[in-house]
Design an enzyme around this catalytic site. Structure first.
Site, PDB file in Angstrom:
ATOM      1  N   SER A   1       0.002   3.599  23.026  1.00  0.00           N
ATOM      2  CA  SER A   1      -1.231   2.834  23.109  1.00  0.00           C
ATOM      3  C   SER A   1      -2.354   3.645  23.749  1.00  0.00           C
ATOM      4  CB  SER A   1      -0.988   1.582  23.956  1.00  0.00           C
ATOM      5  OG  SER A   1      -0.576   1.977  25.257  1.00  0.00           O
TER       6      SER A   1
ATOM      7  N   CYS B   1       6.509   5.354  23.117  1.00  0.00           N
ATOM      8  CA  CYS B   1       6.085   4.061  23.653  1.00  0.00           C
ATOM      9  C   CYS B   1       7.312   3.157  23.737  1.00  0.00           C
ATOM     10  CB  CYS B   1       5.044   3.451  22.720  1.00  0.00           C
ATOM     11  SG  CYS B   1       4.639   1.747  23.139  1.00  0.00           S
TER      12      CYS B   1
ATOM     13  N   GLU C   1      -4.801   3.530  32.885  1.00  0.00           N
ATOM     14  CA  GLU C   1      -5.804   3.947  31.891  1.00  0.00           C
ATOM     15  C   GLU C   1      -7.178   4.074  32.540  1.00  0.00           C
ATOM     16  OE1 GLU C   1      -5.728   4.706  28.486  1.00  0.00           O
ATOM     17  OE2 GLU C   1      -3.540   4.594  28.371  1.00  0.00           O
TER      18      GLU C   1
ATOM     19  N   CYS D   1       8.256   2.569  30.816  1.00  0.00           N
ATOM     20  CA  CYS D   1       6.977   2.610  30.087  1.00  0.00           C
ATOM     21  C   CYS D   1       6.483   4.033  30.264  1.00  0.00           C
ATOM     22  CB  CYS D   1       5.982   1.623  30.688  1.00  0.00           C
ATOM     23  SG  CYS D   1       4.276   1.877  30.132  1.00  0.00           S
TER      24      CYS D   1
ATOM     25  N   HIS E   1       3.701   5.300  30.504  1.00  0.00           N
ATOM     26  CA  HIS E   1       2.618   5.522  31.463  1.00  0.00           C
ATOM     27  C   HIS E   1       3.166   5.755  32.880  1.00  0.00           C
ATOM     28  CE1 HIS E   1       0.029   3.750  28.326  1.00  0.00           C
ATOM     29  NE2 HIS E   1      -1.034   4.080  29.044  1.00  0.00           N
TER      30      HIS E   1
END
Ligand code: DGL
Length: 233
Positions: free
Chosen positions: A10, A72, A147, A179, A181
């Protein structure tokens, strides 16, 4: 010519996977799609996540990728079958890859709400360790804050303390950063767990599977050894 490795996420999370791929297989060209128009994925419905995965993987296929690495966890948890069907090439997953090398029966998983609700990590770990306690914790605040770019902001620190609390209470000794991230938060997370707690990045196990796969497709240059997934205790 080397196979093109396709990856998508994403946003910037999947770059943590791309980094592992590039470190271990520097000869492999990579195509990475960051779907920043639709970030975050993890608070979307399963239907949305599956539709997005179909569209993105179809596009990667059109670009000629020869192998797809799921970068992801949310797409992996909710839409692996979609990715496999659309890719038309071998797909390396994060969740199965890491589940296969976990050697603990007290496992915590930090993940997006969609991944945690899917129970994908619990199922994958139970498939190899049926008696394991697996506690999945949804972390809705993490991706938007990551983000936004300030990894030392007070909101991230407070959110991390909240999300980690049930895992501390459950006395887990292994925590999967479920995840892509979250490896960007490794220092922050590591400070919240007792020394000796293993913080696991599933990309390492996935990259361990990519090597033998590239080799089986005749795509490792002579002299380059595939990295085999190390057991994670
Ligand atoms: N980095 C992705 C994952 O591993 C997506 C996170 C999101 O967009 O919510 O789940």
């Amino acid at each position: 010519m080397s196979l093109l490795v396709g990856l998508f996420d994403s946003g910037l999370g999947g770059l943590t996977v791309l980094r592992h791929v590039q470190q271990h297989y520097p000869h492999s060209p990579c195509l990475y799609l960051a779907d920043t128009a639709r970030v975050p994925y993890g608070t979307r419905s399963a239907e949305d996540i599956r539709a997005i995965a179909a569209e993105v993987v179809r596009w990667l296929r059109q670009q000629g990728v020869g192998v797809l690495v799921m970068a992801c966890n949310t797409s992996n948890a909710l839409a692996l079958d979609v990715a496999v069907a659309e890719a038309g090439v071998p797909v390396v997953g994060l969740i199965d890859s890491v589940a296969a090398v976990i050697e603990s029966d007290r496992v915590g998983v930090l993940a997006t709400p969609a991944t945690a609700a899917s129970g994908a990590y619990r199922r994958a770990i139970h498939a190899v360790r049926p008696g394991a306690t697996v506690m999945e914790v949804a972390c809705p605040a993490f991706v938007p804050l990551i983000e936004a770019g300030d990894l030392s902001c007070a909101e991230l620190q407070a959110a991390a303390q909240d999300y980690v609390a049930p895992l501390l209470h459950a006395n887990v000794d292994t925590v999967v950063m479920g995840c892509t991230h979250y490896p960007l938060l490794r220092p922050l997370l590591a400070d919240l767990f007792p020394p000796g707690t293993r913080l696991v990045d599933p990309a390492e196990a996935a990259v361990g599977r990519l090597g033998p796969l590239l080799a089986s497709l005749g795509d490792l240059p002579e002299g380059e050894q595939p990295l085999l997934g190390a057991a994670i205790r």
